[in-house]
Write a protein that holds these residues in place. Structure first.
Motif, PDB file in Angstrom:
ATOM      1  N   ARG A  45      25.718  69.062  82.398  1.00 38.09           N
ATOM      2  CA  ARG A  45      27.042  68.781  82.980  1.00 38.09           C
ATOM      3  C   ARG A  45      27.926  67.943  82.066  1.00 38.09           C
ATOM      4  NH1 ARG A  45      27.643  70.673  87.983  1.00 38.09           N
ATOM      5  NH2 ARG A  45      25.769  71.241  89.131  1.00 38.09           N
ATOM      6  N   GLU A  46      27.336  67.075  81.279  1.00 40.09           N
ATOM      7  CA  GLU A  46      28.133  66.220  80.381  1.00 40.09           C
ATOM      8  C   GLU A  46      28.821  67.021  79.287  1.00 40.09           C
ATOM      9  OE1 GLU A  46      25.919  62.930  78.855  1.00 40.09           O
ATOM     10  OE2 GLU A  46      25.255  62.308  80.858  1.00 40.09           O
ATOM     11  N   ASN A  47      28.190  68.104  78.846  1.00 38.88           N
ATOM     12  CA  ASN A  47      28.725  68.887  77.735  1.00 38.88           C
ATOM     13  C   ASN A  47      29.136  70.302  78.115  1.00 38.88           C
ATOM     14  OD1 ASN A  47      28.317  66.922  75.496  1.00 38.88           O
ATOM     15  ND2 ASN A  47      26.208  67.061  76.208  1.00 38.88           N
ATOM     16  N   ASN A  48      29.149  70.609  79.426  1.00 38.52           N
ATOM     17  CA  ASN A  48      29.570  71.931  79.914  1.00 38.52           C
ATOM     18  C   ASN A  48      28.813  73.074  79.243  1.00 38.52           C
ATOM     19  OD1 ASN A  48      31.617  71.091  81.793  1.00 38.52           O
ATOM     20  ND2 ASN A  48      32.827  70.510  80.006  1.00 38.52           N
ATOM     21  N   ARG A  49      27.495  72.932  79.186  1.00 40.26           N
ATOM     22  CA  ARG A  49      26.662  73.977  78.603  1.00 40.26           C
ATOM     23  C   ARG A  49      25.657  74.456  79.642  1.00 40.26           C
ATOM     24  NH1 ARG A  49      25.194  70.875  73.102  1.00 40.26           N
ATOM     25  NH2 ARG A  49      24.174  69.612  74.684  1.00 40.26           N
ATOM     26  N   ALA A  50      25.206  75.684  79.472  1.00 38.49           N
ATOM     27  CA  ALA A  50      24.206  76.244  80.388  1.00 38.49           C
ATOM     28  C   ALA A  50      23.258  77.156  79.623  1.00 38.49           C
ATOM     29  CB  ALA A  50      24.878  77.013  81.514  1.00 38.49           C
ATOM     30  N   ILE A  51      22.058  77.273  80.182  1.00 36.53           N
ATOM     31  CA  ILE A  51      21.075  78.217  79.676  1.00 36.53           C
ATOM     32  C   ILE A  51      20.537  78.997  80.871  1.00 36.53           C
ATOM     33  CG2 ILE A  51      18.834  78.547  78.561  1.00 36.53           C
ATOM     34  CD1 ILE A  51      19.315  75.892  77.095  1.00 36.53           C
ATOM     35  N   GLY A  52      20.656  80.304  80.812  1.00 43.49           N
ATOM     36  CA  GLY A  52      20.013  81.162  81.793  1.00 43.49           C
ATOM     37  C   GLY A  52      18.670  81.577  81.215  1.00 43.49           C
ATOM     38  N   LEU A  53      17.630  81.485  82.014  1.00 43.24           N
ATOM     39  CA  LEU A  53      16.288  81.824  81.553  1.00 43.24           C
ATOM     40  C   LEU A  53      15.641  82.739  82.578  1.00 43.24           C
ATOM     41  CD1 LEU A  53      14.076  81.232  79.403  1.00 43.24           C
ATOM     42  CD2 LEU A  53      13.286  79.429  80.944  1.00 43.24           C
ATOM     43  N   ALA A  54      15.154  83.881  82.120  1.00 45.96           N
ATOM     44  CA  ALA A  54      14.484  84.822  83.016  1.00 45.96           C
ATOM     45  C   ALA A  54      13.162  85.234  82.399  1.00 45.96           C
ATOM     46  CB  ALA A  54      15.355  86.049  83.255  1.00 45.96           C
ATOM     47  N   LEU A  55      12.148  85.309  83.234  1.00 41.66           N
ATOM     48  CA  LEU A  55      10.814  85.696  82.802  1.00 41.66           C
ATOM     49  C   LEU A  55      10.502  87.111  83.280  1.00 41.66           C
ATOM     50  CD1 LEU A  55       8.952  82.395  83.724  1.00 41.66           C
ATOM     51  CD2 LEU A  55       9.851  83.075  81.487  1.00 41.66           C
ATOM     52  N   TYR A  56       9.932  87.914  82.375  1.00 35.92           N
ATOM     53  CA  TYR A  56       9.583  89.302  82.656  1.00 35.92           C
ATOM     54  C   TYR A  56       8.165  89.585  82.186  1.00 35.92           C
ATOM     55  CZ  TYR A  56      14.408  90.255  83.835  1.00 35.92           C
ATOM     56  OH  TYR A  56      15.631  90.244  84.442  1.00 35.92           O
ATOM     57  N   GLU A  57       7.550  90.573  82.785  1.00 32.67           N
ATOM     58  CA  GLU A  57       6.169  90.952  82.462  1.00 32.67           C
ATOM     59  C   GLU A  57       5.995  91.368  81.000  1.00 32.67           C
ATOM     60  OE1 GLU A  57       3.253  91.087  84.099  1.00 32.67           O
ATOM     61  OE2 GLU A  57       4.010  90.325  85.996  1.00 32.67           O
ATOM     62  N   THR A  58       6.870  92.244  80.497  1.00 34.89           N
ATOM     63  CA  THR A  58       6.683  92.800  79.153  1.00 34.89           C
ATOM     64  C   THR A  58       7.968  92.716  78.332  1.00 34.89           C
ATOM     65  OG1 THR A  58       7.373  95.052  79.703  1.00 34.89           O
ATOM     66  CG2 THR A  58       5.037  94.486  80.112  1.00 34.89           C
ATOM     67  N   LYS A  59       7.806  92.846  77.031  1.00 32.08           N
ATOM     68  CA  LYS A  59       8.971  92.892  76.144  1.00 32.08           C
ATOM     69  C   LYS A  59       9.823  94.119  76.449  1.00 32.08           C
ATOM     70  CE  LYS A  59      10.380  92.309  71.385  1.00 32.08           C
ATOM     71  NZ  LYS A  59       9.952  92.092  70.004  1.00 32.08           N
ATOM     72  N   ALA A  60       9.181  95.222  76.807  1.00 26.68           N
ATOM     73  CA  ALA A  60       9.914  96.436  77.164  1.00 26.68           C
ATOM     74  C   ALA A  60      10.811  96.195  78.376  1.00 26.68           C
ATOM     75  CB  ALA A  60       8.950  97.591  77.433  1.00 26.68           C
ATOM     76  N   ASP A  61      10.340  95.392  79.334  1.00 30.65           N
ATOM     77  CA  ASP A  61      11.172  95.049  80.500  1.00 30.65           C
ATOM     78  C   ASP A  61      12.433  94.309  80.058  1.00 30.65           C
ATOM     79  OD1 ASP A  61       9.296  96.113  82.334  1.00 30.65           O
ATOM     80  OD2 ASP A  61       8.257  94.183  82.522  1.00 30.65           O
ATOM     81  N   VAL A  62      12.289  93.393  79.107  1.00 30.47           N
ATOM     82  CA  VAL A  62      13.434  92.615  78.614  1.00 30.47           C
ATOM     83  C   VAL A  62      14.380  93.517  77.827  1.00 30.47           C
ATOM     84  CG1 VAL A  62      14.156  90.659  77.195  1.00 30.47           C
ATOM     85  CG2 VAL A  62      12.096  90.477  78.589  1.00 30.47           C
ATOM     86  N   GLU A  63      13.836  94.363  76.966  1.00 32.49           N
ATOM     87  CA  GLU A  63      14.671  95.269  76.179  1.00 32.49           C
ATOM     88  C   GLU A  63      15.434  96.241  77.067  1.00 32.49           C
ATOM     89  OE1 GLU A  63      11.815  96.929  73.490  1.00 32.49           O
ATOM     90  OE2 GLU A  63      11.850  95.156  72.193  1.00 32.49           O
ATOM     91  N   ALA A  64      14.838  96.631  78.184  1.00 29.82           N
ATOM     92  CA  ALA A  64      15.494  97.557  79.113  1.00 29.82           C
ATOM     93  C   ALA A  64      16.755  96.958  79.717  1.00 29.82           C
ATOM     94  CB  ALA A  64      14.528  97.971  80.215  1.00 29.82           C
ATOM     95  N   LEU A  65      16.822  95.637  79.794  1.00 31.56           N
ATOM     96  CA  LEU A  65      18.013  94.982  80.352  1.00 31.56           C
ATOM     97  C   LEU A  65      19.256  95.316  79.541  1.00 31.56           C
ATOM     98  CD1 LEU A  65      16.471  91.458  81.009  1.00 31.56           C
ATOM     99  CD2 LEU A  65      16.799  93.301  82.671  1.00 31.56           C
ATOM    100  N   VAL A  66      19.121  95.327  78.225  1.00 25.28           N
ATOM    101  CA  VAL A  66      20.247  95.653  77.348  1.00 25.28           C
ATOM    102  C   VAL A  66      20.459  97.158  77.303  1.00 25.28           C
ATOM    103  CG1 VAL A  66      21.093  95.561  74.977  1.00 25.28           C
ATOM    104  CG2 VAL A  66      19.990  93.562  75.979  1.00 25.28           C
ATOM    105  N   ASN A  67      19.378  97.905  77.151  1.00 29.49           N
ATOM    106  CA  ASN A  67      19.486  99.366  77.030  1.00 29.49           C
ATOM    107  C   ASN A  67      20.088 100.024  78.262  1.00 29.49           C
ATOM    108  OD1 ASN A  67      18.341  99.159  74.487  1.00 29.49           O
ATOM    109  ND2 ASN A  67      16.274  99.537  75.233  1.00 29.49           N
ATOM    110  N   SER A  68      19.866  99.440  79.430  1.00 32.39           N
ATOM    111  CA  SER A  68      20.390 100.008  80.673  1.00 32.39           C
ATOM    112  C   SER A  68      21.809  99.542  80.988  1.00 32.39           C
ATOM    113  CB  SER A  68      19.483  99.625  81.841  1.00 32.39           C
ATOM    114  OG  SER A  68      19.594  98.228  82.119  1.00 32.39           O
ATOM    115  N   GLY A  69      22.284  98.521  80.270  1.00 34.22           N
ATOM    116  CA  GLY A  69      23.602  97.951  80.556  1.00 34.22           C
ATOM    117  C   GLY A  69      23.552  96.821  81.566  1.00 34.22           C
ATOM    118  N   PHE A  70      22.372  96.528  82.102  1.00 32.12           N
ATOM    119  CA  PHE A  70      22.232  95.462  83.095  1.00 32.12           C
ATOM    120  C   PHE A  70      22.685  94.113  82.539  1.00 32.12           C
ATOM    121  CE2 PHE A  70      19.839  91.987  85.012  1.00 32.12           C
ATOM    122  CZ  PHE A  70      20.130  92.162  86.352  1.00 32.12           C
ATOM    123  N   TYR A  71      22.250  93.788  81.335  1.00 31.97           N
ATOM    124  CA  TYR A  71      22.622  92.510  80.722  1.00 31.97           C
ATOM    125  C   TYR A  71      24.141  92.409  80.568  1.00 31.97           C
ATOM    126  CZ  TYR A  71      23.364  88.972  77.140  1.00 31.97           C
ATOM    127  OH  TYR A  71      23.849  87.884  76.439  1.00 31.97           O
TER     128      TYR A  71
END
Length: 97
Positions: A45-71
């Motif tokens: 809050r002091e520096n107006n910064r944020a980090i979103g963090l999401a955990l997924y089972e596999t690297k393929a699950d994470v890559e699918a977020l971008v490939n599908s347009g979800f991200y």
């Protein structure tokens, strides 16, 4: 398990709006994605910064977020509150408590 982190600068006075967008829109949508395990939204809050963090089972699950347009679709939800482009990184979870 793999983690996607998204670091971003938030416009002054818009941090609570960003938290609301994450809680009410992004997190429910993420819960519907294959392999999703958990999600967090960390704020400085002091520096107006944020980090979103999401955990997924596999690297393929994470890559699918971008490939599908979800991200991209979910980043667009923050257009009115981001002060700059987000920085996305993917990590393997090597240890956990």
């Amino acid at each position: 398990m793999f983690a996607q982190s998204v670091r971003v600068q938030i416009q002054p006075g818009k941090l609570d709006d960003a938290v609301r967008i994450f809680t009410e829109s992004v997190l429910p949508a993420a819960r519907q994605q294959p392999g999703f395990k958990d999600g967090y939204f960390l704020v400085d809050r002091e520096n107006n910064r944020a980090i979103g963090l999401a955990l997924y089972e596999t690297k393929a699950d994470v890559e699918a977020l971008v490939n599908s347009g979800f991200y991209q679709e979910n980043v667009a939800k923050f257009a009115a509150v981001f002060a700059g482009p987000p920085e996305r990184e993917v990590y393997e979870v090597a240890a956990q408590a």
